[in-house]
Design a protein around this motif. Structure first.
Motif, mmCIF file in Angstrom:
data_model
loop_
_atom_site.group_PDB
_atom_site.id
_atom_site.type_symbol
_atom_site.label_atom_id
_atom_site.label_comp_id
_atom_site.label_asym_id
_atom_site.label_seq_id
_atom_site.Cartn_x
_atom_site.Cartn_y
_atom_site.Cartn_z
ATOM 1 N N GLY A 1 12.133 3.135 45.695
ATOM 2 C CA GLY A 1 11.262 3.252 44.532
ATOM 3 C C GLY A 1 11.494 2.142 43.520
ATOM 4 O O GLY A 1 11.385 2.343 42.314
ATOM 5 N N ARG A 2 11.823 0.964 44.005
ATOM 6 C CA ARG A 2 12.134 -0.150 43.106
ATOM 7 C C ARG A 2 10.856 -0.819 42.647
ATOM 8 O O ARG A 2 9.923 -1.010 43.434
ATOM 9 C CB ARG A 2 13.030 -1.161 43.821
ATOM 10 C CG ARG A 2 14.310 -0.536 44.365
ATOM 11 C CD ARG A 2 15.003 -1.469 45.320
ATOM 12 N NE ARG A 2 15.710 -2.532 44.632
ATOM 13 C CZ ARG A 2 17.029 -2.516 44.421
ATOM 14 N NH1 ARG A 2 17.750 -1.510 44.842
ATOM 15 N NH2 ARG A 2 17.591 -3.510 43.786
ATOM 16 N N PRO A 3 10.807 -1.180 41.359
ATOM 17 C CA PRO A 3 9.582 -1.800 40.841
ATOM 18 C C PRO A 3 9.417 -3.234 41.357
ATOM 19 O O PRO A 3 10.394 -3.956 41.508
ATOM 20 C CB PRO A 3 9.816 -1.813 39.324
ATOM 21 C CG PRO A 3 11.304 -1.825 39.163
ATOM 22 C CD PRO A 3 11.853 -1.051 40.329
ATOM 23 N N ARG A 4 8.166 -3.600 41.597
ATOM 24 C CA ARG A 4 7.890 -4.957 42.077
ATOM 25 C C ARG A 4 6.609 -5.491 41.437
ATOM 26 O O ARG A 4 5.701 -4.728 41.123
ATOM 27 C CB ARG A 4 7.702 -4.977 43.602
ATOM 28 C CG ARG A 4 8.937 -4.619 44.408
ATOM 29 C CD ARG A 4 9.926 -5.752 44.440
ATOM 30 N NE ARG A 4 11.209 -5.321 44.974
ATOM 31 C CZ ARG A 4 11.521 -5.270 46.270
ATOM 32 N NH1 ARG A 4 10.620 -5.604 47.157
ATOM 33 N NH2 ARG A 4 12.710 -4.890 46.645
ATOM 34 N N GLY B 1 14.036 -1.851 35.049
ATOM 35 C CA GLY B 1 12.659 -1.932 35.531
ATOM 36 C C GLY B 1 12.049 -3.310 35.363
ATOM 37 O O GLY B 1 11.091 -3.649 36.047
ATOM 38 N N ARG C 1 4.196 -2.011 41.500
ATOM 39 C CA ARG C 1 4.328 -1.338 42.786
ATOM 40 C C ARG C 1 5.754 -0.832 42.854
ATOM 41 O O ARG C 1 6.637 -1.398 42.212
ATOM 42 C CB ARG C 1 4.073 -2.333 43.905
ATOM 43 C CG ARG C 1 4.117 -1.759 45.296
ATOM 44 C CD ARG C 1 3.717 -2.807 46.316
ATOM 45 N NE ARG C 1 4.774 -3.756 46.636
ATOM 46 C CZ ARG C 1 5.715 -3.545 47.549
ATOM 47 N NH1 ARG C 1 5.746 -2.405 48.223
ATOM 48 N NH2 ARG C 1 6.625 -4.456 47.791
ATOM 49 N N THR C 2 5.986 0.261 43.585
ATOM 50 C CA THR C 2 7.369 0.651 43.837
ATOM 51 C C THR C 2 7.600 0.644 45.339
ATOM 52 O O THR C 2 6.687 0.885 46.123
ATOM 53 C CB THR C 2 7.688 2.060 43.268
ATOM 54 O OG1 THR C 2 6.678 2.957 43.711
ATOM 55 C CG2 THR C 2 7.768 2.044 41.763
ATOM 56 N N THR C 3 8.834 0.353 45.698
ATOM 57 C CA THR C 3 9.133 0.199 47.121
ATOM 58 C C THR C 3 9.210 1.563 47.795
ATOM 59 O O THR C 3 9.422 2.590 47.148
ATOM 60 C CB THR C 3 10.453 -0.547 47.311
ATOM 61 O OG1 THR C 3 11.477 0.169 46.616
ATOM 62 C CG2 THR C 3 10.357 -1.954 46.777
#
Ligand SMILES: Cc1cc2nc3c(=O)[nH]c(=O)nc-3n(C[C@H](O)[C@H](O)[C@H](O)COP(=O)(O)OP(=O)(O)OC[C@H]3O[C@@H](n4cnc5c(N)ncnc54)[C@H](O)[C@@H]3O)c2cc1C
Ligand code: FES
Lengths: 487, 89
Positions: free
Chosen positions: B49-52, A235, B43-45
């Protein structure tokens, strides 16, 4: 009748110098910039609410830029927080319309008309994809710099700086001085890139030496032929894989380095969409970037449109300023002679005086009888030669493709993995455009700004100049208001 | 840190980020304040659902999108924070 003689888009070193030179020559000038303060990337300023007394510690040559900005504000209209999303030729020759939205929240459409246009829109970072490059904690080198210069926020505690070229050095030096522990600086190319080049004489060497000294003082190791080839974390970034590279950037050995932040950059991409919209002829720079073609006076192929700074080829702040000044002189001289010609009765033979009246004796007449001070032309030649030497010394080598795994995202926005790009190519996509149509890289929010270079390389071609009818995001409301009222 | 530029920032204020108070030095962008507070992913994509969080820092990558006072899809790295701002991720 246009409201202004010259509209300048971009308030970095190129735009400010160009606008000021033109205004001092008597033109009515408007300068538009999306940012809340003048400065562009190099002179990105702190907000006034920081009351910084030693801001010059963050930039070489800030005082000079501040003098120029002050002079400009007294001679021209400086429109900040104006995002230009399109430029077009309205009627005939020499009547340009600049479409912008003003304000950072309450968006307001603004139209500026001018007889001539100077495009000085700078560049953005050029990242390369690698596994984990979209993990939070991985920033572009310029992004880390912008956090520091514009917000006094240090990008991280334990930072690795990686990439190629001269830019990682000031980024690392700035972070170290600001209190980050810069674990190492990784240069993917050879160590001697800079020193080998005779163009690297005099002043530049001094600046580079200053960064080297700062790094030495903070005991930051600088390692050549190494790169971050993967980033890891659950993460958020916790560590990176550093690869030792061969000449072509293929990995020959790896090790792990713990860090919470990675600042990475492999050069810059000139922002040229407004020039493309205006119909300017484009070319390619040595580093593969699509750039606006200009003549000796910074004129593009479209009469009345000039370009300066990074859009004509990445070369840094000093070159940007010189190009801006040349463009300012050229615009003033061209408009003067246009007025001069228009004032002549029809049928008069068209002639361009080799030396416009009032030209100081030490000015050389450039091509087409243009007055640009000779010393400026010489400085530009020297700085351009230096920029080209840097491009040659710090190219992106093809071995980075081997860093990718099938699952590595190539396009961050549309989340397109490398395997989808390869599948598209197996299906017969032979260029970046068809890869894009089949696999959708570059179709998302950033419109290919982040992945365009990589996708072009993977497709085996040079990146093409982007066709983006809208250069800056705007709301539909603004678009509607603007199409209702085209003036 | 402030020593570097001889800065004397004005009194910080808080903004609310998903209901949590985050301190801001007047003039900082929302993205810079989040990053400085150690919030690096917000944010997630859409698909994975990847964190950004921040990536380019200058408004070109759109990784840092947030909604501010109900206005969606704002670039946190560009938007200067104002007292009373309510940010949703
Ligand atoms: C993030 C980043 C950080 C950098 N930091 C450094 C550094 O610390 N040191 C260094 O030597 N070099 C740095 N560079 C390299 C930089 O490109 C040059 O040093 C120099 O700033 C180039 O000057 P310029 O006038 O050509 O463009 P810039 O300085 O980039 O100025 C361009 C201006 O145009 C504005 N603009 C662009 N498009 C629009 C539009 N559509 N509407 C309205 N305004 C627009 C931008 O807001 C910007 O202010 C950085 C580059 C980037 C991308
Ligand atoms: S961090 Fe790239 S747009 Fe905000």
């Amino acid at each position: 009748m246009s409201a202004y003689d010259l509209a300048v888009v971009g308030g970095g070193p190129a735009g400010v110098a160009g606008a000021l030179t033109a205004a001092q020559a008597g033109l009515r000038v408007a300068l538009l910039d999306a940012a809340p303060r003048l400065g562009g990337q190099y002179f990105r300023r702190l907000p006034e609410t920081f009351h910084a007394t030693r801001e010059a510690a963050l930039h070489h040559g800030l005082d000079r830029f501040l003098r120029q900005s002050r002079a400009l504000r007294s001679l021209a209209d400086v429109l900040l927080e104006h995002r230009v999303w399109a430029v077009e030729r309205h009627g005939g020759l020499g009547d340009f319309v600049v479409h912008a939205v003003a304000g950072d929240r309450e968006e307001r459409p603004v139209t500026v008309r001018a007889s001539a246009l100077l495009i000085a829109t700078g560049a953005h970072d050029r990242p390369l994809p690698f596994p984990g490059w979209d993990l939070p904690g991985v920033l572009t080198a310029g992004g880390a710099q912008a956090l520091l210069k514009g917000n006094l926020v240090v990008a991280g505690r334990r930072v690795v700086v990686a990439g190629t070229g001269p830019f990682p050095l000031p980024v690392a030096a700035g972070l170290a001085r600001a209190g980050a522990r810069v674990v190492e600086v990784l240069e993917a190319n050879g160590p001697l890139g800079l020193a080998r080049h005779p163009a690297l004489a005099a002043s530049k060497l001094g600046e580079a030496a200053g960064y080297a000294l700062a790094l030495a003082r903070h005991r930051v190791p600088y390692r050549a032929r190494q790169a971050v080839v993967a980033a890891h974390g659950d993460g958020e970034l916790t560590h990176v894989t550093v690869g030792r590279l061969d000449r072509d950037w293929r990995v020959v050995a790896t090790r792990t380095v713990e860090c919470d932040t990675l600042a990475v950059g492999y050069g810059f991409v000139p922002q040229v969409e407004l020039a493309v919209q205006a119909g300017c002829a484009m070319g390619h720079d040595l580093d593969g970037s699509p750039v606006v073609s200009v003549d000796a006076a910074q004129r593009t192929s479209v009469a009345g449109v000039y370009a300066a700074g990074e859009p004509t080829g990445v070369g840094g702040a000093e070159l940007a300023e010189v190009e801006g000044r040349i463009a300012g002189h050229a615009a003033a001289a061209d408009l003067r002679s246009a007025v001069h010609l228009a004032a002549e009765p029809p049928g008069t033979a068209v002639h361009r005086p080799a030396e416009p009246p009032g030209t100081p004796a030490h000015w050389a007449a450039g091509p087409a009888g243009l007055a640009v001070p000779e010393p400026l032309l010489r400085r530009r030649a020297r700085l351009r030669a230096f920029a080209q030497a840097l491009h040659r010394a710090y190219p992106v080598r093809p071995g980075w493709r081997d860093w990718l795994t099938p699952a590595t995202l190539v396009c961050r926005c549309e989340e397109v993995p490398y395997e989808a790009v390869r599948e598209a190519m197996d299906l017969g996509a032979t260029d970046a455009r068809s890869v894009k149509l089949l696999a959708r890289p570059g179709m998302g929010w950033c419109q290919g700004r982040m992945c365009g270079y990589a996708v072009a390389c993977l497709a085996g071609e040079l990146p093409q100049a982007p066709r983006r009818p809208i250069a800056q995001p705007i709301t539909l409301g603004s678009l509607e208001r603007m199409t209702d009222d085209p003036s | 840190m402030n020593d570097l530029a001889g800065a004397r920032p004005e009194q910080p204020f808080d903004i609310l980020v998903d209901g949590r108070a985050v301190p801001v030095l007047p003039g900082q962008t929302i993205g810079a304040a989040l990053h400085a507070a150690g919030i690096r992913a917000w944010r997630t994509t859409r698909f994975g659902g990847r964190p950004r969080g921040l990536f380019c820092g200058i408004g070109v990558c759109f990784d840092c999108l947030v909604s501010v006072n109900g206005a969606p899809e704002q670039r946190a790295c560009l938007l200067q924070a104002r007292p009373g701002d309510e940010v949703r991720t």
